[in-house]
Enzyme design. Structure first.
Site, PDB file in Angstrom:
ATOM      1  N   GLU A 153      47.156  40.447  40.528  1.00 53.74           N
ATOM      2  CA  GLU A 153      45.751  40.043  40.502  1.00 53.74           C
ATOM      3  C   GLU A 153      45.612  38.524  40.553  1.00 53.74           C
ATOM      4  OE1 GLU A 153      43.242  41.959  40.821  1.00 53.74           O
ATOM      5  OE2 GLU A 153      44.286  43.869  40.641  1.00 53.74           O
ATOM      6  N   HIS A 172      39.295  38.417  47.501  1.00 52.04           N
ATOM      7  CA  HIS A 172      40.294  38.834  46.499  1.00 52.04           C
ATOM      8  C   HIS A 172      40.850  40.216  46.839  1.00 52.04           C
ATOM      9  CE1 HIS A 172      41.915  39.724  42.424  1.00 52.04           C
ATOM     10  NE2 HIS A 172      41.477  40.943  42.713  1.00 52.04           N
ATOM     11  N   GLU A 173      39.957  41.151  47.140  1.00 56.63           N
ATOM     12  CA  GLU A 173      40.408  42.508  47.461  1.00 56.63           C
ATOM     13  C   GLU A 173      41.208  42.524  48.761  1.00 56.63           C
ATOM     14  OE1 GLU A 173      40.199  44.802  45.333  1.00 56.63           O
ATOM     15  OE2 GLU A 173      38.864  43.742  43.971  1.00 56.63           O
ATOM     16  N   HIS A 218      44.798  41.574  48.296  1.00 59.01           N
ATOM     17  CA  HIS A 218      45.708  42.659  47.900  1.00 59.01           C
ATOM     18  C   HIS A 218      46.332  43.306  49.135  1.00 59.01           C
ATOM     19  CE1 HIS A 218      45.085  42.630  43.639  1.00 59.01           C
ATOM     20  NE2 HIS A 218      43.783  42.854  43.733  1.00 59.01           N
ATOM     21  N   ASP A 247      43.676  36.336  43.351  1.00 57.91           N
ATOM     22  CA  ASP A 247      42.701  35.297  43.027  1.00 57.91           C
ATOM     23  C   ASP A 247      43.024  34.007  43.788  1.00 57.91           C
ATOM     24  OD1 ASP A 247      41.167  36.837  41.351  1.00 57.91           O
ATOM     25  OD2 ASP A 247      42.033  36.063  39.492  1.00 57.91           O
TER      26      ASP A 247
END
Length: 423
Positions: free
Chosen positions: A352, A272-273, A276, A356
């Site tokens: 976000e 997930h990070e 980004h 995901d």
């Protein structure tokens, strides 16, 4: 005085809304699903999460107008004039005047907000979210204070120099100078600012590190290491992030996350990070910050001039270039920031959700993804379905209800229509 009266009425109404009037009932069709907190929290945990969330939300909605009231107090009762007089009598160097004035204003604000911040700290301790000692908490607060003072002194000194030199276009020059300054802060934060608060060291679990770096390599992230930060001495909450730009990019895991989540859950969190980074959210955050600062300085300048014309004599302010007018300028920026925060949060929630989806496509493990957020909600006592006003003003992430439901219903093998794709 009218503001103080309004503050009291507002506080009472907000308390009633959060503790009695807000609707946070779970949608009927989601009861019994993986997103239903009753399926992964005990009755006691459900009660604690509701109480803790309500208290923390209330403290936020009280603290924001309290900041505004402090600025008005400093202006209306002549403290700002006294700060200016006290600082100007020390030396002939204007930067010293600015530094002392900002120190006096910052200290006054710090003292007046200390009871609320201390209460917030004790609440986190009583609900076993924070395990930080008072000494450690005070140390972090003092580090915050001095870093904020140094940065504010620099920015205010430059800003008021520009106001005196270019009275009508100061805001434009201030914005131009803020661009390299903002980029510089993004660059140095991981290696200069963050280590002032916590200890960072390479991830000890070599097998897990290799798995994370494999994901980073697939995503073409120029990371050579994964860092672990010792947060267990301060909190039981979980977190992970990728921050910094260029050669200072860092992949960071809190040790609490490593202790509470399985390896597969950690890999989803890190994917997930990493998402980004892949979708350039770090750079979009930087660009949006630059754009918003332009709009804020432009609009803030207009309001600032009108306020000085209307209230300057009452406050004992000599003009727009008077350092004693700083609380008015800070009040304006704070008001504008509060007004725009629901829009910023909505954009952030979209990013976000995109991250995901990227993570679930990368890991193809919905069970680990759902389990990670269930554990995060339980450990952090997060309210799964918060009231709408709380979501608008405080949630830069989708609610736990939205995230768990999305991941639980996501089939990694299906083909999504273009209209269904979040990006």
């Amino acid at each position: 005085m009218w503001f103080m009266l309004g503050f009291g009425i507002y506080g009472a109404l907000m308390w009633y809304y959060l503790f009695h009037g807000a609707d946070s009932a779970l949608p009927v069709d989601l009861k019994g699903s993986a997103a239903d907190p009753a399926m992964f929290m005990t009755d006691r945990e459900l009660e604690l999460s509701t109480d803790f969330s309500r208290i923390k939300d209330f403290l936020y909605f009280i603290s924001v107008p309290l900041e505004w009231m402090i600025y008005l107090f400093v202006l209306g009762f002549g403290l700002s004039k006294w700060f200016r007089k006290a600082s100007s009598g020390l030396t002939r160097f204007s930067i010293v005047h600015t530094a002392v004035y900002v120190l006096l204003l910052s200290f006054a604000s710090w003292v007046l907000t200390f009871p609320l911040r201390y209460y917030s700290f004790t609440v986190s301790k009583s609900y076993n979210i924070s395990v930080q000692s008072f000494h450690s908490w005070m140390r972090d607060g003092l580090v915050d204070f001095w870093i904020s003072w140094a940065l504010t002194t620099l920015m205010v000194g430059v800003m008021y120099w520009l106001i005196k030199k270019y009275e009508k276009r100061w805001w434009l020059f201030a914005w131009l100078l803020s661009i390299p300054f903002t980029v510089f802060l993004y660059f140095i934060q991981p290696v200069v600012i963050d280590p002032l608060y916590n200890k960072f060291y390479p991830l000890q679990d070599e097998a897990l590190k290799e798995k994370i770096l494999n994901i980073a390599e697939k995503a073409e992230i120029p990371a050579e290491n994964v860092y672990e930060v010792n947060m267990s001495e301060k909190t039981n909450a979980l977190n992970a992030y990728v921050n910094g730009i260029g050669s200072n990019l860092r992949i960071v895991l809190w040790d609490t996350t490593l202790n509470k989540l399985s390896d597969n859950q950690v890999l989803f969190v890190m994917a997930h990070e990493i998402g980004h980074y892949v979708m350039n959210h770090l750079y979009w955050n930087l660009i949006s910050s630059i754009v918003l600062s332009f709009l804020g300085l432009w609009l803030g300048n207009i309001i600032y001039r009108k306020w000085i014309v209307k209230y300057g004599k009452t406050w004992g302010i000599k003009g727009v270039g008077d350092l004693a007018a700083l609380p008015a300028l800070l009040l304006i920026f704070s008001l504008l920031s509060f007004v725009v925060s629901p829009v910023e949060n909505a954009v952030s929630r979209k990013a976000e959700r995109d991250a995901d989806q990227y993570a679930i496509q990368m890991t193809k493990n919905p069970e680990a993804a759902v389990g990670a957020f269930q554990q995060l909600a339980t450990v952090s006592l997060s309210e799964v379905n918060p009231p709408k006003i709380v979501k608008w003003f405080l949630y830069g992430h989708p609610t736990m209800l939205e995230r768990i439901h999305f991941l639980d219903s996501y089939n990694t093998g299906k083909t999504l229509d273009k209209e269904q794709l979040p990006y």
